[in-house]
Design a protein around this motif. Structure first.
Motif, mmCIF file in Angstrom:
data_model
loop_
_atom_site.group_PDB
_atom_site.id
_atom_site.type_symbol
_atom_site.label_atom_id
_atom_site.label_comp_id
_atom_site.label_asym_id
_atom_site.label_seq_id
_atom_site.Cartn_x
_atom_site.Cartn_y
_atom_site.Cartn_z
ATOM 1 N N ALA A 1 0.840 -1.197 0.000
ATOM 2 C CA ALA A 1 0.000 0.000 0.000
ATOM 3 C C ALA A 1 0.875 1.246 0.000
ATOM 4 C CB ALA A 1 -0.912 0.000 1.224
ATOM 5 N N GLY A 2 0.294 2.371 -0.372
ATOM 6 C CA GLY A 2 0.985 3.648 -0.273
ATOM 7 C C GLY A 2 1.258 4.347 -1.584
ATOM 8 N N PHE A 3 0.932 3.714 -2.710
ATOM 9 C CA PHE A 3 1.216 4.343 -3.995
ATOM 10 C C PHE A 3 0.411 5.630 -4.188
ATOM 11 C CE2 PHE A 3 2.407 -0.125 -4.966
ATOM 12 C CZ PHE A 3 3.751 0.110 -5.160
ATOM 13 N N HIS A 4 -0.770 5.694 -3.602
ATOM 14 C CA HIS A 4 -1.574 6.913 -3.718
ATOM 15 C C HIS A 4 -0.891 8.076 -3.010
ATOM 16 C CE1 HIS A 4 -2.842 5.259 0.149
ATOM 17 N NE2 HIS A 4 -3.390 6.426 0.448
ATOM 18 N N LYS A 5 -0.131 7.801 -1.976
ATOM 19 C CA LYS A 5 0.586 8.858 -1.266
ATOM 20 C C LYS A 5 1.706 9.435 -2.131
ATOM 21 C CE LYS A 5 -1.595 9.040 2.609
ATOM 22 N NZ LYS A 5 -2.343 10.254 2.951
ATOM 23 N N PHE A 6 2.410 8.574 -2.859
ATOM 24 C CA PHE A 6 3.428 9.075 -3.778
ATOM 25 C C PHE A 6 2.775 9.894 -4.889
ATOM 26 C CE2 PHE A 6 5.663 5.369 -1.970
ATOM 27 C CZ PHE A 6 6.816 6.016 -1.523
ATOM 28 N N TYR A 7 1.635 9.421 -5.391
ATOM 29 C CA TYR A 7 0.911 10.136 -6.437
ATOM 30 C C TYR A 7 0.493 11.526 -5.965
ATOM 31 C CZ TYR A 7 -2.798 11.280 -9.762
ATOM 32 O OH TYR A 7 -3.572 11.903 -10.690
ATOM 33 N N LEU A 8 0.122 11.635 -4.707
ATOM 34 C CA LEU A 8 -0.338 12.915 -4.153
ATOM 35 C C LEU A 8 0.805 13.765 -3.595
ATOM 36 C CD1 LEU A 8 -3.593 11.699 -2.414
ATOM 37 C CD2 LEU A 8 -3.391 13.024 -4.528
ATOM 38 N N ARG A 9 2.027 13.421 -3.965
ATOM 39 C CA ARG A 9 3.227 14.161 -3.561
ATOM 40 C C ARG A 9 3.407 14.169 -2.042
ATOM 41 N NH1 ARG A 9 0.653 18.011 -7.060
ATOM 42 N NH2 ARG A 9 1.436 17.812 -9.146
ATOM 43 N N GLN A 10 3.180 13.020 -1.421
ATOM 44 C CA GLN A 10 3.395 12.847 0.013
ATOM 45 C C GLN A 10 4.335 11.652 0.212
ATOM 46 O OE1 GLN A 10 -0.675 12.357 1.342
ATOM 47 N NE2 GLN A 10 -0.924 14.558 1.622
ATOM 48 N N PRO A 11 5.610 11.800 -0.197
ATOM 49 C CA PRO A 11 6.523 10.654 -0.191
ATOM 50 C C PRO A 11 6.818 10.101 1.204
ATOM 51 C CG PRO A 11 7.713 12.672 -0.689
ATOM 52 C CD PRO A 11 6.253 13.012 -0.693
ATOM 53 N N THR B 1 -14.641 18.316 -5.842
ATOM 54 C CA THR B 1 -13.442 18.510 -6.651
ATOM 55 C C THR B 1 -12.660 19.725 -6.178
ATOM 56 O OG1 THR B 1 -14.551 17.506 -8.549
ATOM 57 C CG2 THR B 1 -12.590 18.802 -9.011
ATOM 58 N N ASP B 2 -13.364 20.800 -5.821
ATOM 59 C CA ASP B 2 -12.689 22.009 -5.351
ATOM 60 C C ASP B 2 -11.911 21.754 -4.067
ATOM 61 O OD1 ASP B 2 -13.779 23.349 -7.491
ATOM 62 O OD2 ASP B 2 -15.430 24.201 -6.337
ATOM 63 N N GLN B 3 -12.493 20.970 -3.153
ATOM 64 C CA GLN B 3 -11.800 20.657 -1.909
ATOM 65 C C GLN B 3 -10.542 19.835 -2.188
ATOM 66 O OE1 GLN B 3 -14.993 18.571 0.027
ATOM 67 N NE2 GLN B 3 -15.443 20.303 1.387
ATOM 68 N N PHE B 4 -10.658 18.851 -3.051
ATOM 69 C CA PHE B 4 -9.504 18.021 -3.400
ATOM 70 C C PHE B 4 -8.415 18.881 -4.031
ATOM 71 C CE2 PHE B 4 -6.990 15.346 -6.179
ATOM 72 C CZ PHE B 4 -6.703 14.256 -5.367
ATOM 73 N N ASP B 5 -8.807 19.740 -4.973
ATOM 74 C CA ASP B 5 -7.835 20.598 -5.641
ATOM 75 C C ASP B 5 -7.163 21.552 -4.653
ATOM 76 O OD1 ASP B 5 -8.344 19.420 -8.061
ATOM 77 O OD2 ASP B 5 -9.789 20.944 -8.692
ATOM 78 N N GLN B 6 -7.928 22.078 -3.713
ATOM 79 C CA GLN B 6 -7.363 22.972 -2.709
ATOM 80 C C GLN B 6 -6.320 22.244 -1.872
ATOM 81 O OE1 GLN B 6 -8.148 26.230 -2.604
ATOM 82 N NE2 GLN B 6 -6.560 26.517 -1.096
ATOM 83 N N ARG B 7 -6.605 21.022 -1.510
ATOM 84 C CA ARG B 7 -5.716 20.263 -0.629
ATOM 85 C C ARG B 7 -4.507 19.671 -1.369
ATOM 86 N NH1 ARG B 7 -9.234 17.789 2.571
ATOM 87 N NH2 ARG B 7 -8.730 19.131 4.279
ATOM 88 N N PHE B 8 -4.713 19.152 -2.573
ATOM 89 C CA PHE B 8 -3.649 18.396 -3.233
ATOM 90 C C PHE B 8 -3.103 19.045 -4.507
ATOM 91 C CE2 PHE B 8 -6.160 15.183 -0.922
ATOM 92 C CZ PHE B 8 -5.177 14.754 -0.045
ATOM 93 N N ASN B 9 -3.743 20.097 -5.006
ATOM 94 C CA ASN B 9 -3.269 20.765 -6.222
ATOM 95 C C ASN B 9 -3.030 22.250 -6.015
ATOM 96 O OD1 ASN B 9 -3.282 18.509 -7.981
ATOM 97 N ND2 ASN B 9 -5.496 18.651 -8.140
ATOM 98 N N ASN B 10 -2.860 22.650 -4.777
ATOM 99 C CA ASN B 10 -2.632 24.065 -4.446
ATOM 100 C C ASN B 10 -3.722 24.962 -5.016
ATOM 101 O OD1 ASN B 10 -0.207 23.458 -3.085
ATOM 102 N ND2 ASN B 10 0.900 23.461 -5.017
ATOM 103 N N GLY B 11 -4.947 24.466 -5.050
ATOM 104 C CA GLY B 11 -6.079 25.253 -5.512
ATOM 105 C C GLY B 11 -6.289 25.277 -7.009
ATOM 106 N N LEU B 12 -5.377 24.689 -7.779
ATOM 107 C CA LEU B 12 -5.533 24.664 -9.230
ATOM 108 C C LEU B 12 -6.485 23.557 -9.632
ATOM 109 C CD1 LEU B 12 -1.805 25.136 -10.265
ATOM 110 C CD2 LEU B 12 -3.608 26.851 -10.206
ATOM 111 N N PRO B 13 -7.344 23.785 -10.627
ATOM 112 C CA PRO B 13 -8.301 22.746 -11.023
ATOM 113 C C PRO B 13 -7.610 21.570 -11.685
ATOM 114 C CG PRO B 13 -8.450 24.617 -12.510
ATOM 115 C CD PRO B 13 -7.488 25.000 -11.413
ATOM 116 N N SER B 14 -8.126 20.363 -11.399
ATOM 117 C CA SER B 14 -7.555 19.160 -12.001
ATOM 118 C C SER B 14 -8.475 18.568 -13.038
ATOM 119 C CB SER B 14 -7.280 18.119 -10.926
ATOM 120 O OG SER B 14 -8.483 17.763 -10.289
ATOM 121 N N GLU B 15 -9.771 18.499 -12.735
ATOM 122 C CA GLU B 15 -10.717 17.819 -13.618
ATOM 123 C C GLU B 15 -11.564 18.780 -14.440
ATOM 124 O OE1 GLU B 15 -13.022 15.306 -11.108
ATOM 125 O OE2 GLU B 15 -11.279 14.301 -10.313
ATOM 126 N N THR B 16 -11.642 20.020 -14.018
ATOM 127 C CA THR B 16 -12.531 20.957 -14.684
ATOM 128 C C THR B 16 -11.847 21.748 -15.781
ATOM 129 O OG1 THR B 16 -12.075 22.585 -12.966
ATOM 130 C CG2 THR B 16 -14.027 21.196 -12.695
#
Length: 138
Positions: A31-41, A72-87
């Motif tokens: 387990a843990g690949f999602h953490k690397f994907y989310l830049r939490q090494p 989506t906005d909450q996810f982007d705020q937390r993991f994309n520094n507020g930049l949109p990912s899906e929209t």
């Protein structure tokens, strides 16, 4: 497909992909690949080190549900520094404003308001026409 010169790691993170990786970690032996994907090494390494216990699997399942439950906005705020990912991407170039068009629409709304004040159209008709005119500005 990536643009030339743009590194994959600099792309915004997608919450569906993060959820999929988290759920995979809940059923896979590691387990843990999602953490690397989310830049939490650091968390990713911790999950890998604890993979022999059920702790990272349970945590991965909970996080997979949590990622999907977020807006989506909450996810982007937390993991994309507020930049949109899906929209889509944020446009940095301002669109030119057609002042003649805006002026014509404003005049039309004023005329509609006068017709309403004179009792020639109903409040409902005024509101419908006003919205149609304002929609043309966008």
């Amino acid at each position: 497909m990536n643009q030339p010169g743009v590194h994959v790691l600099s792309q915004p993170r997608n919450r569906k992909v993060a959820s999929l990786l988290a759920f995979a970690g809940a059923v896979a032996p590691i387990a843990g690949f999602h953490k690397f994907y989310l830049r939490q090494p650091v968390w990713g390494v911790l999950y890998l080190l604890l993979s022999w216990t059920p702790i990272p699997r349970v945590a991965s399942a909970i996080e997979g549900i949590w990622y999907l439950a977020q807006e989506t906005d909450q996810f982007d705020q937390r993991f994309n520094n507020g930049l949109p990912s899906e929209t889509g991407k944020i446009s940095t170039a301002a669109e030119p404003v057609d002042t003649a068009k805006i002026g014509a629409i404003a005049d039309a709304v004023r005329k509609l308001d006068q017709l309403r004040a004179d009792g020639l159209i109903s409040e409902y008709e005024f509101e419908q026409k006003r919205r149609q005119l304002l929609d043309r500005m966008v």
